[in-house]
Design an enzyme around this catalytic site. Structure first.
Site, short mmCIF file in Angstrom:
data_model
loop_
_atom_site.label_atom_id
_atom_site.label_comp_id
_atom_site.label_asym_id
_atom_site.label_seq_id
_atom_site.Cartn_x
_atom_site.Cartn_y
_atom_site.Cartn_z
N HIS A 437 0.83 -1.21 0.00
CA HIS A 437 0.00 0.00 0.00
C HIS A 437 0.87 1.26 0.00
CE1 HIS A 437 -3.50 2.45 1.73
NE2 HIS A 437 -2.45 3.22 1.98
N GLU A 438 1.80 1.32 0.95
CA GLU A 438 2.59 2.54 1.12
C GLU A 438 3.59 2.75 -0.01
OE1 GLU A 438 2.00 4.77 3.30
OE2 GLU A 438 0.78 3.71 4.80
N HIS A 442 0.85 4.05 -3.03
CA HIS A 442 1.01 5.51 -3.14
C HIS A 442 2.17 5.88 -4.07
CE1 HIS A 442 -2.14 6.28 -0.39
NE2 HIS A 442 -1.53 5.80 0.68
N GLU A 494 -6.48 6.50 -1.14
CA GLU A 494 -6.32 5.35 -0.24
C GLU A 494 -6.88 4.09 -0.89
OE1 GLU A 494 -4.39 5.35 2.13
OE2 GLU A 494 -4.18 7.52 2.34
ZN ZN Z 1 -2.38 5.26 2.46
#
Ligand code: ZN
Length: 701
Positions: A437-438, A442, A494
């Site tokens: 995710h990070e 992103h 997100e």
């Molecule tokens: Zn995030």
């Protein structure tokens, strides 16, 4: 206090207690780093006592009372005496839960929600129970002082806020929003911000008003007086003097073990701020702090978050130390060094990917010490606008907080089999998802833009994979994703990052980096997907309110993805009984229909983001985010299954022969009590400080 109306004002006896695991991360530090972490931890715990004084007038004395009481004999010994004296297990538990509540919330108001909590045992019974203490004669005078306020839920006492409907110790009880505004305007003209201040108003017999703006500092003095008509403004320093002075001393000891000049300068500036009350020095420290990139020991300390000041401008004391988890970081950096390869697996073509992968600023740190009224899973600081705008900030992700809360095993809405898998694999699945995710979530995806010189950052031959035609829109010079997408931007992004996590968690080579192969890899992928569906469709509605909508970007994002999987027939939510839901995921469909559904949705998310097409993005996203039937009816089931907020047991550090030792405690009420009993080496001095400070200001509140 079995009165039903009071149930929101007690902490339940089955209050979950979990421990904040930090051992492996801490063991990975050098001796010097450990010493640095130890002294800043001490500063944090000493400063955390200030938070009690910021919570309520009685929090300081209650804390001293409970700490003395619980230090007099081990909790288990007290418990057996109490059982033999005719007290029930429930009554004794209620006392321990209350004490732990005061310790972990830094006072008798909830750190999240700001409502008061009272002991879940009647006053007379509690008093009788306390009388069993071997030091009762010493404790009795203190008990008499605050025992009534302990249970007082009258109007104005049940929650924090401006009087007369609430209570606060940031401002004297006679301060109104108007007073605050007047003072703030004057402070603004003096170029002074309020983070480290409190406001006390006095009115003389001849109707002259004095506003004392008191800065937190060790030194006590009058800094400035200014009179306008009947109003006098007085800036003084010396609030919390003995406690903040101790914080400065502890930080002084850390300097010797700092890793670099930024850390040394940062600590010196903080020390100066805590000694003199200068907020500018705290800002200076924060400037060095943001320059200290990716440290092994991360910390922040001071008057930070302004949520609990009714005026929203005064900061609550908070101090934390988090340490890099080197084993986890190694996995994350392998992921980053393979990023270019993994990014080609995403469902968009090269034209929609950045020309060169830029690693997002992300390091996972494990909390060693967190002092204040609650522990967040991440923070984005400093809060000083002038620094954030022009010099930057850090996003600190506290990696062991969420896994810690997984320790308490209650997972409603799952089959027994899934609940068991969850218990076993949820933490590894979480680590995998966070990394993806990070870093690749992103970190991935390009924005198509027209440059100032009229050129484009994408080739004219680029085709939109959704339409097969050239992109219909792009970003103009000066546009950013946030300005274009506005309120939708954070949840939408997100969701994109979560979807990347799901999608890439199917890849064997990604799983291998995290140590999962073969059958185990399949299980981790399954639990990762199931966690998301469960968090979105099963628990997500905790963070949605009628009339207000979604309260949290991540919860909304997971709800959206769960709906996508439900629509694809891969996941389902049903209502087997009046009071229960069942969340399921078809394990055999993940790699087929699941992958296709998430891939297609992710492609849409990315293309609309890349082309700045807010209209299409909104239509797509809001369609899935909308809460209608049956979700509306299911929300009450979700809320009925909501778990009490967890209490965290934290370690203590000590120095023996210049080596730092960690001490662990059981994840239980007794363990939590013991950790607090052993936290301070000179409790007598802070007992005195807390009682003196509470008494000195008593007539203001
Ligand atoms: Zn995030």
């Amino acid at each position: 206090m079995s009165n039903k109306n009071n149930s929101q004002y007690i902490l339940p006896n089955d209050q979950p207690v979990v421990s904040l695991e930090v051992k492996s991360a801490f063991e990975g530090l050098t001796e010097k780093e450990k010493l640095y972490a130890h002294y800043i931890s001490k500063a944090s715990w000493h400063g955390g006592l200030i938070t009690l004084l910021q919570t309520s007038p009685e929090s300081g004395p209650i804390f001293v009372f409970l700490h003395k009481f619980l230090s007099a004999q081990p909790p288990t010994e007290f418990k057996s005496i109490a059982l033999n004296s005719g007290f029930s297990e429930d009554e004794i538990t209620a006392l321990f839960v209350y004490a732990c509540g005061v310790f972990t919330n830094a006072g008798n108001y909830k750190g999240f929600g700001d409502t008061k909590f009272i002991p879940n045992i009647e006053k007379q019974r509690l008093e009788a129970l306390l009388k069993l203490s071997p030091i009762w004669s010493e404790l009795e005078p203190l008990w008499k002082q605050f025992k009534d306020s302990l249970y007082d839920l009258e109007n104005g006492k049940s929650c924090l806020g401006y009087g007369p409907s609430g209570i606060t110790t940031y401002l004297s009880h006679n301060c109104t929003p108007k007073d605050n505004e007047k003072v703030q305007n004057w402070l603004k003209s003096e170029k002074i911000e309020c983070y480290n201040t409190r406001l006390f108003k006095t009115v003389s017999a001849d109707n002259k008003t004095t506003y004392e703006i008191r800065l937190a500092s060790e030194e006590k003095k009058l800094l400035k007086t200014h009179t306008e008509g009947d109003t006098t403004y007085q800036i003084t320093c010396g609030d919390y003097s003995p406690l903040i002075g101790q914080v400065a001393k502890d930080l002084q000891q850390a300097i010797e073990y700092a890793a670099n000049e930024n850390e040394v300068n940062m600590l010196k500036a903080y020390i100066s701020s805590f000694k003199t009350g200068s907020l500018d020095d705290h800002k200076l420290g924060s400037r060095y702090w943001i320059k200290d990139k990716g440290p092994a020991v991360e910390s922040y300390i001071g008057f930070i978050e302004t949520y609990r000041d009714p005026a929203g401008v005064r900061g609550e004391f908070e101090g934390f130390v988090a340490v890099v988890n080197r084993a986890m970081s190694a996995k994350f950096s392998t992921l980053v060094s393979n990023a270019e390869k993994f990014l080609t697996l995403l469902p968009w073509n090269k034209g929609f990917e950045k020309d060169k992968f830029l690693k997002p600023d992300f390091t996972s740190l494990d909390v060693l010490t967190f002092a204040g009224s609650g522990i967040p899973a991440g923070i984005n600081i400093p809060n000083y606008d002038e620094i954030r705008q022009s010099e930057g900030f850090k996003n600190v992700s506290l990696g062991n907080v969420i896994p810690a809360s997984y320790q308490s095993a209650v997972t409603p809405f799952l089959t027994a089999e899934d609940a068991e898998l969850f218990q076993k694999w949820r933490v590894p699945a979480f680590e995998l998802q966070v990394g993806l995710h990070e870093l690749l979530g992103h970190g991935s995806g390009k924005l198509l833009r027209k440059e100032l010189d009229g050129t484009f950052n994408f080739p004219s031959t680029l085709l939109d994979p959704l339409t097969g035609k050239p992109p219909s829109s792009f970003y103009e010079p000066g546009d950013t994703y946030d300005t274009k997408f506005g309120p939708l931007s954070s949840s939408y992004e997100e969701c994109r990052a979560e979807a990347v996590g799901l999608y890439l968690s199917l890849e064997p080579n990604v799983l291998k980096i995290f140590g999962h192969e073969g059958e185990q890899a399949d299980i981790v992928t399954y639990v990762n997907w199931l966690s998301l569906v469960w968090a979105g469709a099963g628990k997500g509605l905790e963070l949605w309110e009628p009339g207000r909508g979604w309260l949290q970007a991540h919860a909304q994002a997971r709800f959206v993805l769960a709906r996508v999987l439900i629509q694809a027939g891969v996941a389902s939510v049903t209502q087997p009984t009046e009071t229960d839901l069942l969340v399921t995921l078809d394990r055999s469909a993940i790699k087929g229909a699941g992958r296709i559904a998430i891939g297609q949705f992710l492609l849409q998310l990315q293309v609309y983001k890349a082309t700045g097409d807010l209209e299409k993005a909104q239509a797509l996203y809001n369609h899935y985010a909308e809460v209608k039937e049956p979700w509306l009816s299911w929300r009450s089931i979700v809320l009925a299954n909501k778990q009490a907020r967890k209490m965290f047991v934290q370690v203590n550090t000590s120095v023996e022969e210049n080596a730092v030792k960690l001490k662990y405690y059981d994840a239980s009420l007794e363990g939590l009590v013991q950790s607090w009993v052993e936290r301070f080496s000179e409790p007598q001095s802070f007992y005195k400080a807390l009682l003196d400070l509470s008494k000195a200001d008593a007539n203001h509140f």
